[in-house]
Design an enzyme around this catalytic site. Structure first.
Site, PDB file in Angstrom:
ATOM      1  CB  CYS A 149      -0.955  -0.012   1.175  1.00 21.58           C
ATOM      2  SG  CYS A 149      -0.201  -0.464   2.738  1.00 21.58           S
TER       3      CYS A 149
HETATM    4  N1  LIG Z   1      -3.913  -4.560   5.391  1.00 22.22           N
HETATM    5  C1  LIG Z   1      -3.468  -3.842   4.362  1.00 22.22           C
HETATM    6  O1  LIG Z   1      -3.818  -2.664   4.203  1.00 22.22           O
HETATM    7  C2  LIG Z   1      -2.540  -4.443   3.369  1.00 22.22           C
HETATM    8  C3  LIG Z   1      -2.077  -5.749   3.464  1.00 22.22           C
HETATM    9  N2  LIG Z   1      -1.219  -6.251   2.514  1.00 22.22           N
HETATM   10  C4  LIG Z   1      -0.707  -7.621   2.616  1.00 22.22           C
HETATM   11  O2  LIG Z   1      -1.784  -8.534   2.354  1.00 22.22           O
HETATM   12  C5  LIG Z   1      -1.603  -9.722   3.108  1.00 22.22           C
HETATM   13  C6  LIG Z   1      -2.842  -9.931   3.986  1.00 22.22           C
HETATM   14  O3  LIG Z   1      -2.984  -8.803   4.820  1.00 22.22           O
HETATM   15  P1  LIG Z   1      -4.177  -8.607   5.833  1.00 22.22           P
HETATM   16  O4  LIG Z   1      -5.401  -9.197   5.273  1.00 22.22           O
HETATM   17  O5  LIG Z   1      -4.173  -7.201   6.247  1.00 22.22           O
HETATM   18  O6  LIG Z   1      -3.660  -9.518   7.047  1.00 22.22           O
HETATM   19  P2  LIG Z   1      -4.479 -10.100   8.276  1.00 22.22           P
HETATM   20  O7  LIG Z   1      -3.546 -10.264   9.386  1.00 22.22           O
HETATM   21  O8  LIG Z   1      -5.711  -9.287   8.467  1.00 22.22           O
HETATM   22  O9  LIG Z   1      -4.938 -11.529   7.726  1.00 22.22           O
HETATM   23  C7  LIG Z   1      -4.048 -12.514   7.272  1.00 22.22           C
HETATM   24  C8  LIG Z   1      -4.724 -13.870   7.419  1.00 22.22           C
HETATM   25  O10 LIG Z   1      -3.786 -14.886   7.027  1.00 22.22           O
HETATM   26  C9  LIG Z   1      -3.938 -16.039   7.863  1.00 22.22           C
HETATM   27  N3  LIG Z   1      -2.639 -16.291   8.494  1.00 22.22           N
HETATM   28  C10 LIG Z   1      -2.007 -15.529   9.400  1.00 22.22           C
HETATM   29  N4  LIG Z   1      -0.802 -16.053   9.720  1.00 22.22           N
HETATM   30  C11 LIG Z   1      -0.677 -17.156   8.987  1.00 22.22           C
HETATM   31  C12 LIG Z   1       0.349 -18.130   8.872  1.00 22.22           C
HETATM   32  N5  LIG Z   1       1.474 -18.042   9.570  1.00 22.22           N
HETATM   33  N6  LIG Z   1       0.151 -19.156   8.020  1.00 22.22           N
HETATM   34  C13 LIG Z   1      -0.969 -19.248   7.306  1.00 22.22           C
HETATM   35  N7  LIG Z   1      -1.987 -18.350   7.394  1.00 22.22           N
HETATM   36  C14 LIG Z   1      -1.829 -17.303   8.209  1.00 22.22           C
HETATM   37  C15 LIG Z   1      -4.999 -15.719   8.878  1.00 22.22           C
HETATM   38  O11 LIG Z   1      -6.208 -16.221   8.360  1.00 22.22           O
HETATM   39  P3  LIG Z   1      -6.877 -17.603   8.815  1.00 22.22           P
HETATM   40  O12 LIG Z   1      -6.667 -17.725  10.292  1.00 22.22           O
HETATM   41  O13 LIG Z   1      -8.283 -17.399   8.421  1.00 22.22           O
HETATM   42  O14 LIG Z   1      -6.204 -18.693   8.035  1.00 22.22           O
HETATM   43  C16 LIG Z   1      -5.071 -14.207   8.879  1.00 22.22           C
HETATM   44  O15 LIG Z   1      -6.343 -13.740   9.224  1.00 22.22           O
HETATM   45  C17 LIG Z   1      -0.339  -9.523   3.943  1.00 22.22           C
HETATM   46  O16 LIG Z   1       0.736 -10.124   3.283  1.00 22.22           O
HETATM   47  C18 LIG Z   1      -0.199  -8.002   3.983  1.00 22.22           C
HETATM   48  O17 LIG Z   1       1.087  -7.609   4.211  1.00 22.22           O
HETATM   49  C19 LIG Z   1      -0.850  -5.519   1.434  1.00 22.22           C
HETATM   50  C20 LIG Z   1      -1.278  -4.235   1.269  1.00 22.22           C
HETATM   51  C21 LIG Z   1      -2.126  -3.583   2.249  1.00 22.22           C
HETATM   52  C1  LIG Z   2       0.449   0.272   9.189  1.00 20.72           C
HETATM   53  C2  LIG Z   2       1.297  -0.931   8.858  1.00 20.72           C
HETATM   54  O1  LIG Z   2       1.757  -1.641   9.733  1.00 20.72           O
HETATM   55  N1  LIG Z   2       1.505  -1.173   7.564  1.00 20.72           N
HETATM   56  C3  LIG Z   2       2.263  -2.312   7.083  1.00 20.72           C
HETATM   57  C4  LIG Z   2       2.303  -2.287   5.580  1.00 20.72           C
HETATM   58  C5  LIG Z   2       1.194  -3.031   4.927  1.00 20.72           C
HETATM   59  C6  LIG Z   2       1.534  -3.360   3.484  1.00 20.72           C
HETATM   60  O2  LIG Z   2       1.161  -2.843   2.495  1.00 20.72           O
HETATM   61  O3  LIG Z   2       2.463  -4.138   3.358  1.00 20.72           O
HETATM   62  P1  LIG Z   2       2.913  -5.469   2.690  1.00 20.72           P
HETATM   63  O4  LIG Z   2       1.900  -5.924   1.752  1.00 20.72           O
HETATM   64  O5  LIG Z   2       4.212  -5.205   2.062  1.00 20.72           O
HETATM   65  O6  LIG Z   2       3.033  -6.413   3.824  1.00 20.72           O
HETATM   66  C7  LIG Z   2       3.718  -2.258   7.557  1.00 20.72           C
HETATM   67  O7  LIG Z   2       4.267  -1.194   7.780  1.00 20.72           O
HETATM   68  O8  LIG Z   2       4.344  -3.333   7.552  1.00 20.72           O
END
Ligand SMILES: NC(=O)C1=CN([C@@H]2O[C@H](COP(=O)(O)OP(=O)(O)OC[C@H]3O[C@@H](n4cnc5c(N)ncnc54)[C@H](OP(=O)(O)O)[C@@H]3O)[C@@H](O)[C@H]2O)C=CC1
Ligand SMILES: CC(=O)N[C@@H](CCC(=O)OP(=O)(O)O)C(=O)O
Length: 335
Positions: A149
């Site tokens: 992001c």
């Molecule tokens: N939040 C944001 O704004 C952004 C996020 N991202 C990236 O997108 C991805 C998802 O982010 P987000 O949805 O926010 O993350 P969350 O923490 O909200 O959700 C990730 C989900 O992955 C599963 N999980 C967590 N740890 C593990 C593990 N060790 N092994 C397998 N499954 C696991 C869990 O789901 P369950 O228990 O249901 O299996 C968990 O709810 C990340 O890589 C993040 O960095 C990228 C851009 C922006």
């Molecule tokens: C507020 C906050 O903690 N933000 C996350 C970035 C989320 C994101 O875009 O990162 P990836 O998809 O590269 O994991 C961080 O700084 O790690």
């Protein structure tokens, strides 16, 4: 109809992918996979009540491949590269929302992520899913590395200027702020209400893993090696990224020319709005837009950009990439 599976179903980005795909006429979500939950999707994500009332499951790769064609992998980095090779071997297409396939050099990955990459041959061969820069390469791919992001905001703001050779490539300072949902749904000390509410903090100063990602992509679109100073901040709001970016122009640049350079570069790109006012995170909340403007102050260029971290910064661009991979209209389910 393209059949979709979502992995990491309880997370924030999974929720947003589901919300968007619910209105996609050519996609049907068949599987929402979770390690931790087995009840109805709508019992975890209550805002999806009446939309996704079937149960979350924890299927094997073979079972996913029987039920779906494309996977949105919404896992944290590291967990993602453990899952993706077998999904691809099973014939599935994958949009990876994590950072695992974004960097092109395994040693750079190891340095910034602190562990070895277990699927290194795919690094450098996986297309970076920023459609405004790589649209033609995304079409028809089996695996797309969806951008981060902070990185999308910063790269979209800077690409017109570095690719046009308009700014000194080592003069760039990116001061970026994120809402708390950027840290994901998993509980962490720093995102507890009493820790972050009414507080504003910098973190990862000089060490944040998005710095090499921004440099890699900006260097790729420029003829020069681009270096940036990138500082992220946590802001007590739910969602949104705001980047204030400073750079030194190589030659005299007026504000009008700067805004015109942005307009020219993004002409024909439906999700980048070049605006003349100062953008706000609320302008783009829940949308797939990135709003950008520029100012010239005391001879320095300032670029100001906003997007919603969970939509244009994650799930929205993932659906944009899905549309391109499947040869659908890029804007389907996003306008
Ligand atoms: N939040 C944001 O704004 C952004 C996020 N991202 C990236 O997108 C991805 C998802 O982010 P987000 O949805 O926010 O993350 P969350 O923490 O909200 O959700 C990730 C989900 O992955 C599963 N999980 C967590 N740890 C593990 C593990 N060790 N092994 C397998 N499954 C696991 C869990 O789901 P369950 O228990 O249901 O299996 C968990 O709810 C990340 O890589 C993040 O960095 C990228 C851009 C922006
Ligand atoms: C507020 C906050 O903690 N933000 C996350 C970035 C989320 C994101 O875009 O990162 P990836 O998809 O590269 O994991 C961080 O700084 O790690």
């Amino acid at each position: 109809m393209v059949r979709v599976a979502i992995i990491g179903g309880t997370g924030y980005t999974a929720l947003e992918v589901m919300r968007l795909l619910h209105r996609h006429p050519q996609a049907e979500v068949k599987v929402v996979s979770s390690r931790s939950e087995s009840g109805p999707v709508s019992s975890v994500h209550t805002s999806l009540s009446g939309m996704f009332d079937f149960n979350m499951t924890n299927p094997s790769v073979t079972e996913i491949a029987e039920l779906a064609d494309v996977v949105f992998c919404c896992l944290p980095h590291k967990a993602s590269m453990d899952a993706i090779p077998s999904l691809l071997s099973a014939g599935l297409k994958v949009v990876d929302l994590s950072a695992d396939y974004r960097l092109s050099d395994p040693s750079v990955y190891e340095k910034w992520y602190g562990h070895v990459h277990t699927d290194p041959t795919r690094l450098g061969n996986t297309v970076y899913g920023l459609p405004e820069l790589y649209r033609d390469r995304i079409k028809g791919q089996d695996l797309i590395a969806n951008p981060g992001c902070y990185t999308s905001t910063s790269i979209l703001a800077l690409a017109p200027f570095v690719s046009g050779g308009l700014i000194e490539p080592s003069s760039i300072i990116i001061d970026a702020k994120s809402g708390v949902s950027g840290a994901g749904r998993a509980p962490k000390l720093g995102t507890l209400y009493a820790e972050c509410n009414e507080s504003f903090s910098a973190y990862g100063v000089g060490t944040h893993r998005h710095m090499p990602e921004i440099e890699q992509i900006l260097s790729d679109v420029s003829s020069e090696n681009v270096e940036v100073l990138f500082t992220p901040h946590l802001v007590p709001m739910d969602r949104g990224i705001f980047a204030t970016i400073y750079a030194t122009p190589k030659a005299e640049l007026t504000e009008k020319q700067a805004i015109e350079s942005l307009r020219e570069f993004y002409s024909g790109n439906p999700f980048v709005r070049v605006v003349s006012h100062l953008p706000k995170t609320k302008d783009v909340a829940y949308t797939n837009y990135c709003d950008i403007t520029a100012r010239v102050v005391k001879g320095r260029l300032m670029i100001l950009a906003v997007l919603d971290n969970m939509i244009k910064g994650a799930a929205g661009v993932a659906v944009q990439n899905f549309n391109l991979m499947c040869d659908f209209d890029e804007t389907t389910a996003l306008l």
